[in-house]
Design a protein around this motif. Structure first.
Motif, PDB file in Angstrom:
ATOM      1  N   UNK A 254       0.879  -1.187  -0.034  1.00  0.00           N
ATOM      2  CA  UNK A 254       0.196  -0.094   0.132  1.00  0.00           C
ATOM      3  C   UNK A 254       0.730   1.292   0.041  1.00  0.00           C
ATOM      4  N   UNK A 255       0.356   2.407  -0.389  1.00  0.00           N
ATOM      5  CA  UNK A 255       1.228   3.459  -0.589  1.00  0.00           C
ATOM      6  C   UNK A 255       2.208   3.236  -1.856  1.00  0.00           C
ATOM      7  N   UNK A 256       1.925   2.636  -2.571  1.00  0.00           N
ATOM      8  CA  UNK A 256       3.142   2.086  -3.466  1.00  0.00           C
ATOM      9  C   UNK A 256       3.614   3.577  -4.247  1.00  0.00           C
ATOM     10  N   UNK A 257       3.097   4.547  -4.325  1.00  0.00           N
ATOM     11  CA  UNK A 257       3.555   5.850  -5.035  1.00  0.00           C
ATOM     12  C   UNK A 257       4.258   6.570  -4.204  1.00  0.00           C
TER      13      UNK A 257
ATOM     14  N   UNK B 108       8.656   5.309   0.480  1.00  0.00           N
ATOM     15  CA  UNK B 108       9.029   4.047   0.705  1.00  0.00           C
ATOM     16  C   UNK B 108       8.290   3.010  -0.202  1.00  0.00           C
ATOM     17  N   UNK B 109       7.121   3.127  -0.703  1.00  0.00           N
ATOM     18  CA  UNK B 109       6.207   2.168  -1.376  1.00  0.00           C
ATOM     19  C   UNK B 109       6.907   2.061  -2.801  1.00  0.00           C
ATOM     20  N   UNK B 110       7.467   3.023  -3.375  1.00  0.00           N
ATOM     21  CA  UNK B 110       7.705   3.130  -4.717  1.00  0.00           C
ATOM     22  C   UNK B 110       9.196   2.556  -4.834  1.00  0.00           C
ATOM     23  N   UNK B 111       9.929   2.861  -3.858  1.00  0.00           N
ATOM     24  CA  UNK B 111      11.360   2.021  -3.422  1.00  0.00           C
ATOM     25  C   UNK B 111      11.262   0.586  -3.396  1.00  0.00           C
ATOM     26  N   UNK B 112      10.309   0.164  -2.533  1.00  0.00           N
ATOM     27  CA  UNK B 112       9.796  -1.214  -2.215  1.00  0.00           C
ATOM     28  C   UNK B 112       9.408  -1.944  -3.562  1.00  0.00           C
ATOM     29  N   UNK B 113       8.670  -1.321  -4.280  1.00  0.00           N
ATOM     30  CA  UNK B 113       8.095  -1.987  -5.512  1.00  0.00           C
ATOM     31  C   UNK B 113       9.424  -2.303  -6.760  1.00  0.00           C
TER      32      UNK B 113
ATOM     33  N   UNK C  53      -3.246   5.540  -3.458  1.00  0.00           N
ATOM     34  CA  UNK C  53      -4.696   6.019  -3.372  1.00  0.00           C
ATOM     35  C   UNK C  53      -5.779   5.864  -4.192  1.00  0.00           C
ATOM     36  N   UNK C  54      -5.349   5.874  -5.390  1.00  0.00           N
ATOM     37  CA  UNK C  54      -6.210   5.968  -6.630  1.00  0.00           C
ATOM     38  C   UNK C  54      -6.991   4.440  -6.558  1.00  0.00           C
ATOM     39  N   UNK C  55      -6.122   3.348  -6.257  1.00  0.00           N
ATOM     40  CA  UNK C  55      -6.488   2.024  -6.663  1.00  0.00           C
ATOM     41  C   UNK C  55      -7.142   1.450  -5.287  1.00  0.00           C
ATOM     42  N   UNK C  56      -6.860   2.174  -4.010  1.00  0.00           N
ATOM     43  CA  UNK C  56      -7.130   1.338  -2.869  1.00  0.00           C
ATOM     44  C   UNK C  56      -7.409   2.484  -1.973  1.00  0.00           C
TER      45      UNK C  56
ATOM     46  N   UNK D  69       1.231   2.955   2.892  1.00  0.00           N
ATOM     47  CA  UNK D  69       0.072   4.042   3.136  1.00  0.00           C
ATOM     48  C   UNK D  69      -0.053   4.693   4.183  1.00  0.00           C
ATOM     49  N   UNK D  70       0.026   6.109   4.100  1.00  0.00           N
ATOM     50  CA  UNK D  70      -0.508   6.795   5.432  1.00  0.00           C
ATOM     51  C   UNK D  70      -0.657   8.318   4.878  1.00  0.00           C
ATOM     52  N   UNK D  71      -1.233   9.016   6.052  1.00  0.00           N
ATOM     53  CA  UNK D  71      -1.348  10.386   6.174  1.00  0.00           C
ATOM     54  C   UNK D  71      -0.217  10.695   6.483  1.00  0.00           C
TER      55      UNK D  71
END
Length: 297
Positions: free
Chosen positions: A12-15, A18-23, A38-41, A65-67
């Motif tokens: 989650x928070x893939x954009x 950290x999320x983009x780096x992890x992907x 956020x646009x997909x989930x 993913x987070x605020x």
């Protein structure tokens, strides 16, 4: 164990940073991964989260993913708690239902910054802003609803994706002759690449629990900025100033150094010193077009 053909990681928070780096890292390692922004989930929608988890059936979930708008959270309490607390609850419940191991990314801001020594994982928490409090409540929901989870607290994150302090300093140092940076907040810079590698090492085990994961060493924001400027070979002067000269809606902990006791006691390697990580990142940043590093969350 990780890297089996059956492994599938949902991020989650893939954009985000950290999320983009992890992907990207998972792709390089040949590990099957699906990323949701956020646009997909919408993690605040419990039914949608459950539907996605049961459809994807990941073996592991990395909840990044987070605020993260620390100052905005002071005036927008509801959104902070909706996303960071209840959104995390939704992810934890659904991941448990899907039989997925879970990693929840938390923060050094669960501490008040009054300590005179690094905070280990067993220190009592005391958030002093709403962002930190909402992330702590997210931790609590993970502990309540998921029995195979890793809670990873980190701090001062920088990397190739999204906006961060290192990119901001590099950008400003190229156009301004002097920068003013606070010297009375001390913490641990963390390179998203090193953090991602550490998370993957966790996921290959059953050593669940709370972990403090940052690069080694400590510094103030001022000394961090000075190191960034020096590493980039720039001549911009970096002047130390007090936090009081930059009033913000959210209070920041004056000292939020995290001790990696759990990594050490559970036999995991510690991360390299932040200066080494910074050197690696700045070199990468300088070698690639600036547009490659201008993405935002």
């Amino acid at each position: 164990m990780m890297n089996s053909p059956a492994d599938k990681i949902l991020v989650t928070g893939a954009k985000g940073q950290l999320g983009a780096e992890m992907m990207a890292l998972l792709q390089r390692k040949g590990i099957v991964a699906v990323g949701y922004g956020r646009d997909g989930l919408d993690i605040t929608d419990a039914e949608q989260v459950m539907d996605v988890m049961l459809r994807e059936r990941p073996t592991h979930v990395i909840h990044a993913g987070a605020y993260t708008k620390v100052d905005d959270a002071e005036g927008d309490r509801d959104t902070a708690y909706l996303v960071n607390a209840y959104g995390t609850r939704n992810v934890a419940v659904a991941a448990a239902q899907a039989g997925s191991r879970l990693v929840y990314i938390s923060t050094d801001y669960v501490f008040d910054g009054r300590a005179a020594h690094p905070y280990n994982e067993f220190e009592p928490v005391r958030p002093i802003n709403r962002y930190g409090r909402s992330k702590w409540e997210g931790e609590q929901f993970v502990r309540q609803h998921h029995s195979r989870a890793f809670i990873v607290r980190t701090s001062w994150v920088f990397g190739a994706y999204g906006e961060n302090f290192v990119k901001m300093i590099l950008r400003k140092a190229q156009t301004e002759s002097e920068l003013q940076v606070v010297h009375d907040q001390v913490g641990c810079p963390t390179y998203t690449l090193d953090l991602s590698e550490a998370i993957i090492r966790l996921l290959a085990t059953d050593k669940y629990g709370t972990y403090h994961i940052t690069n080694s060493g400590t510094c103030s924001w001022h000394s961090f900025a000075a190191a960034i400027v020096a590493e980039a070979g720039l001549s911009t002067k970096v002047r130390p100033v007090g936090t009081s000269q930059f009033p913000r809606p959210a209070r920041r902990p004056g000292y939020s150094v995290l001790e990696p006791m759990a990594l050490r006691l559970n036999g995991f390697p510690l991360l390299r010193h932040w200066t080494e990580a910074l050197q690696h990142f700045v070199k990468e940043c300088m070698e690639k077009p600036q547009s490659d590093y201008n993405g935002k969350k």
